[in-house]
Design a protein around this motif. Structure first.
Motif, PDB file in Angstrom:
ATOM      1  N   GLU A   1      -1.312  17.297   2.972  1.00  0.00           N
ATOM      2  CA  GLU A   1      -0.662  16.146   2.353  1.00  0.00           C
ATOM      3  C   GLU A   1      -1.645  15.088   1.849  1.00  0.00           C
ATOM      4  OE1 GLU A   1       2.481  16.169   1.911  1.00  0.00           O
ATOM      5  OE2 GLU A   1       3.278  17.571   3.386  1.00  0.00           O
TER       6      GLU A   1
ATOM      7  N   ARG B   1       0.788  -1.219   0.000  1.00  0.00           N
ATOM      8  CA  ARG B   1       0.000   0.000   0.000  1.00  0.00           C
ATOM      9  C   ARG B   1       0.828   1.281   0.000  1.00  0.00           C
ATOM     10  NH1 ARG B   1      -3.445  -2.700  -1.330  1.00  0.00           N
ATOM     11  NH2 ARG B   1      -3.420  -1.073  -2.907  1.00  0.00           N
ATOM     12  N   LEU B   2       2.134   1.172   0.257  1.00  0.00           N
ATOM     13  CA  LEU B   2       2.954   2.372   0.388  1.00  0.00           C
ATOM     14  C   LEU B   2       4.029   2.443  -0.683  1.00  0.00           C
ATOM     15  CD1 LEU B   2       3.533   2.414   4.272  1.00  0.00           C
ATOM     16  CD2 LEU B   2       1.779   3.626   2.969  1.00  0.00           C
ATOM     17  N   LYS B   3       4.466   3.678  -0.956  1.00  0.00           N
ATOM     18  CA  LYS B   3       5.591   3.921  -1.846  1.00  0.00           C
ATOM     19  C   LYS B   3       6.428   5.055  -1.266  1.00  0.00           C
ATOM     20  CE  LYS B   3       3.102   7.142  -4.879  1.00  0.00           C
ATOM     21  NZ  LYS B   3       1.941   7.265  -3.980  1.00  0.00           N
TER      22      LYS B   3
ATOM     23  N   ALA C   1       8.584   5.393   2.978  1.00  0.00           N
ATOM     24  CA  ALA C   1       7.510   6.277   3.440  1.00  0.00           C
ATOM     25  C   ALA C   1       7.880   6.879   4.795  1.00  0.00           C
ATOM     26  CB  ALA C   1       6.195   5.507   3.536  1.00  0.00           C
TER      27      ALA C   1
ATOM     28  N   ASP D   1       5.302   8.592   0.623  1.00  0.00           N
ATOM     29  CA  ASP D   1       4.010   8.539   1.316  1.00  0.00           C
ATOM     30  C   ASP D   1       4.175   8.870   2.797  1.00  0.00           C
ATOM     31  OD1 ASP D   1       2.553   7.921  -0.928  1.00  0.00           O
ATOM     32  OD2 ASP D   1       2.515   5.760  -0.567  1.00  0.00           O
TER      33      ASP D   1
ATOM     34  N   LYS E   1      -2.770  13.855  -0.829  1.00  0.00           N
ATOM     35  CA  LYS E   1      -2.431  12.946  -1.922  1.00  0.00           C
ATOM     36  C   LYS E   1      -1.319  11.957  -1.558  1.00  0.00           C
ATOM     37  CE  LYS E   1      -3.916  16.049  -5.630  1.00  0.00           C
ATOM     38  NZ  LYS E   1      -3.517  16.779  -6.871  1.00  0.00           N
ATOM     39  N   THR E   2      -0.647  12.201  -0.448  1.00  0.00           N
ATOM     40  CA  THR E   2       0.456  11.310  -0.070  1.00  0.00           C
ATOM     41  C   THR E   2       0.125  10.482   1.171  1.00  0.00           C
ATOM     42  OG1 THR E   2       1.508  13.053   1.260  1.00  0.00           O
ATOM     43  CG2 THR E   2       2.173  12.877  -1.051  1.00  0.00           C
ATOM     44  N   ILE E   3      -1.163  10.413   1.549  1.00  0.00           N
ATOM     45  CA  ILE E   3      -1.581   9.639   2.724  1.00  0.00           C
ATOM     46  C   ILE E   3      -2.438   8.459   2.252  1.00  0.00           C
ATOM     47  CG2 ILE E   3      -2.728   9.663   4.971  1.00  0.00           C
ATOM     48  CD1 ILE E   3      -2.295  12.666   5.083  1.00  0.00           C
ATOM     49  N   PRO E   4      -1.851   7.286   2.037  1.00  0.00           N
ATOM     50  CA  PRO E   4      -2.641   6.123   1.598  1.00  0.00           C
ATOM     51  C   PRO E   4      -3.569   5.600   2.683  1.00  0.00           C
ATOM     52  CG  PRO E   4      -0.308   5.855   1.088  1.00  0.00           C
ATOM     53  CD  PRO E   4      -0.422   6.995   2.051  1.00  0.00           C
TER      54      PRO E   4
ATOM     55  N   VAL F   1       2.270   8.194   6.652  1.00  0.00           N
ATOM     56  CA  VAL F   1       1.290   7.450   7.441  1.00  0.00           C
ATOM     57  C   VAL F   1       1.181   8.102   8.818  1.00  0.00           C
ATOM     58  CG1 VAL F   1       0.605   5.242   8.423  1.00  0.00           C
ATOM     59  CG2 VAL F   1       1.839   5.311   6.234  1.00  0.00           C
TER      60      VAL F   1
END
Length: 455
Positions: free
Chosen positions: A170, A110-112, A135, A115, A172-175, A117
């Motif tokens: 942020e 789920r992460l790149k 991330a 990102d 767009k960078t929080i999955p 969390v």
């Protein structure tokens, strides 16, 4: 009755190693002053962790005999799945060999890089697995957590104002976002249902999933029953169900509130998450109906999850933690207050005011406790949560703690009286605790294998 007793009888005993100070000095030096590197036979009272160190019940031992070791679709898997679904309500359930395996696969799928969390506070393996894929593990503890000595409830909450700011900046960078219950890094402090509900509402507006780090969910549910308005008459399983209903997924180390010696799981509702998780699980852990566990482990976990939600068990466990905490407070020993659900956290900076963060006071305190009575705790300070730059510059952690974690159903009151005596003796001579420095460390989770030297 005012006296809270252990809600069980002891049917088997294990001899404790009783060592001399001279022997402990030799062992500690050979272990490079890292208590993780000591052998179990060198420890009298082991409070290093509550993870996988508990005593299983007669029902769990009986369940082991029912283990179905079929490679796929075993009866034990079905019991495991049914129990977890009954508690959590999640659609997809995947066993793993322990909690960090669930964290690793979740991070990998789920992460790149880049990102973020957010979490109330990530614990060590969660943070490491997030950072390993590039991330950022962002801690957003409640402002209430800032005063570690205040008797304030629900200090484990996530900071909702900070979370809202991070989402706005942020998005767009929080999955996904996480909440750890109870908040181990912050002193085993619980998270309120109101806080989880409010965090979920903020995240839902932007379509961001919420994942619960649920390894101590039952202990957290008991705090909610005691402290949160409107829940005094609720059963622990109903409170737990409400906690999980506010989340989109959960990672779990069954070595904590699964009352087992090994195991964990990941659960979620999203079909795409489940498919990605399943594929990597098969590659790295095993078929999805055993996930790196034997059928007998699945059986023991299924029973343990139910036993962890028994109110009498939680009442006894919390009373045991409170027993140690209250007696340390009366002796002037600085600890995180109120007492957490699974451990007592000593304020190592307050305990050793002559040492700065760069002296690693938590390491000094853990070694002193071991030398005094063969008691093993663990540092939760600038070794575990600090940062070392490429040039060797250390960035300290927000606080310097030593955790004394309580293995479940293992030690009695006299054991804790012994621990109190050891702490009291060390506290009296605390000015003699030396500074420590790191002479060897790993790039991730350095506290497990680091070598230290005094001075």
């Amino acid at each position: 009755m005012r006296t809270i007793i252990e809600p069980f009888r002891i049917k088997m005993t294990e001899a404790l190693p009783i060592t001399t100070r001279e022997n402990r000095e030799e062992r500690l030096k050979a272990a490079h002053y890292n208590v993780f590197l000591l052998d179990a036979e060198d420890i009298t009272i082991d409070l290093l962790t509550d993870s996988g160190t508990g005593a299983m019940s007669d029902r769990q031992w009986a369940a082991l005999m029912m283990g179905d070791e079929s490679y796929a679709g075993s009866r034990s898997w079905r019991r495991f799945e049914k129990t977890i679904r009954n508690i959590t309500g999640f659609k997809h359930i995947f066993p793993t060999h322990q909690g960090r395996a669930a964290e690793r696969i979740l991070a990998a799928t789920r992460l790149k890089r880049g990102d973020i969390v957010p979490n109330n506070s990530h614990f060590d393996t969660t943070r490491a697995n997030i950072e390993y894929v590039g991330a950022t593990a962002l801690d957003l503890p409640s402002p209430k957590a800032g005063d570690i000595h205040a008797e304030t409830r629900f200090k484990g909450d996530i900071d909702l104002t900070a979370l809202e700011r991070v989402i706005a900046r942020e998005r767009k960078t929080i999955p996904f976002c996480m909440i750890t219950a109870t908040n181990n890094t912050g002193g085993g402090q619980p998270v309120s249902l109101g806080n989880i509900r409010a965090a979920k509402a903020l995240l839902a507006k932007q379509g961001i999933p919420l994942v619960l780090d649920a390894c101590r969910f039952a202990e957290n549910a008991y705090f909610i029953k005691l402290w949160e308005e409107g829940y005094a008459d609720h059963s622990l399983i109903d409170i737990a169900r409400e906690m999980f209903s506010l989340c989109d997924g959960a990672t779990m180390s069954a070595k904590k509130d699964g009352l087992a010696n090994i195991g964990g799981f990941f659960a979620c509702n999203d079909d795409r998450w489940a498919e990605d998780f399943r594929n990597l699980l098969i590659l790295t852990e095993g078929f999805p109906t055993y996930g790196g566990l034997a059928g007998r482990d699945l059986e023991a976990i299924a029973v343990g999850l139910e036993e962890a939600l028994e109110e009498e068990y939680q009442r006894y466990r919390h009373a045991t933690v409170e027993y140690l905490a209250s007696r340390l407070i009366t002796r002037g020993v600085p600890i995180v207050r109120p007492a957490g659900g699974h451990a007592v956290f000593i304020d190592a900076a307050g305990f050793c005011p002559h040492l700065s963060a760069k002296d690693f006071p938590g390491v000094g305190l853990t070694t002193a406790l071991y030398l005094e009575g063969g008691v093993r705790g663990v540092e939760l300070g600038s070794v575990m949560f600090g940062r070392c730059a490429e040039d060797g510059t250390e960035t300290p952690a927000p606080r310097e703690l030593v955790r004394l974690a309580f293995p479940r159903r293992v030690y009695t009151q006299s054991h804790f009286d012994y621990v109190i005596e050891a702490i009291e003796n060390v506290f009296r001579e605390r000015a003699a605790i030396p500074p420590f420095r790191i002479v060897r460390q790993a790039p991730f989770l350095r506290h497990f294998t680091a070598h230290f030297a005094p001075g």
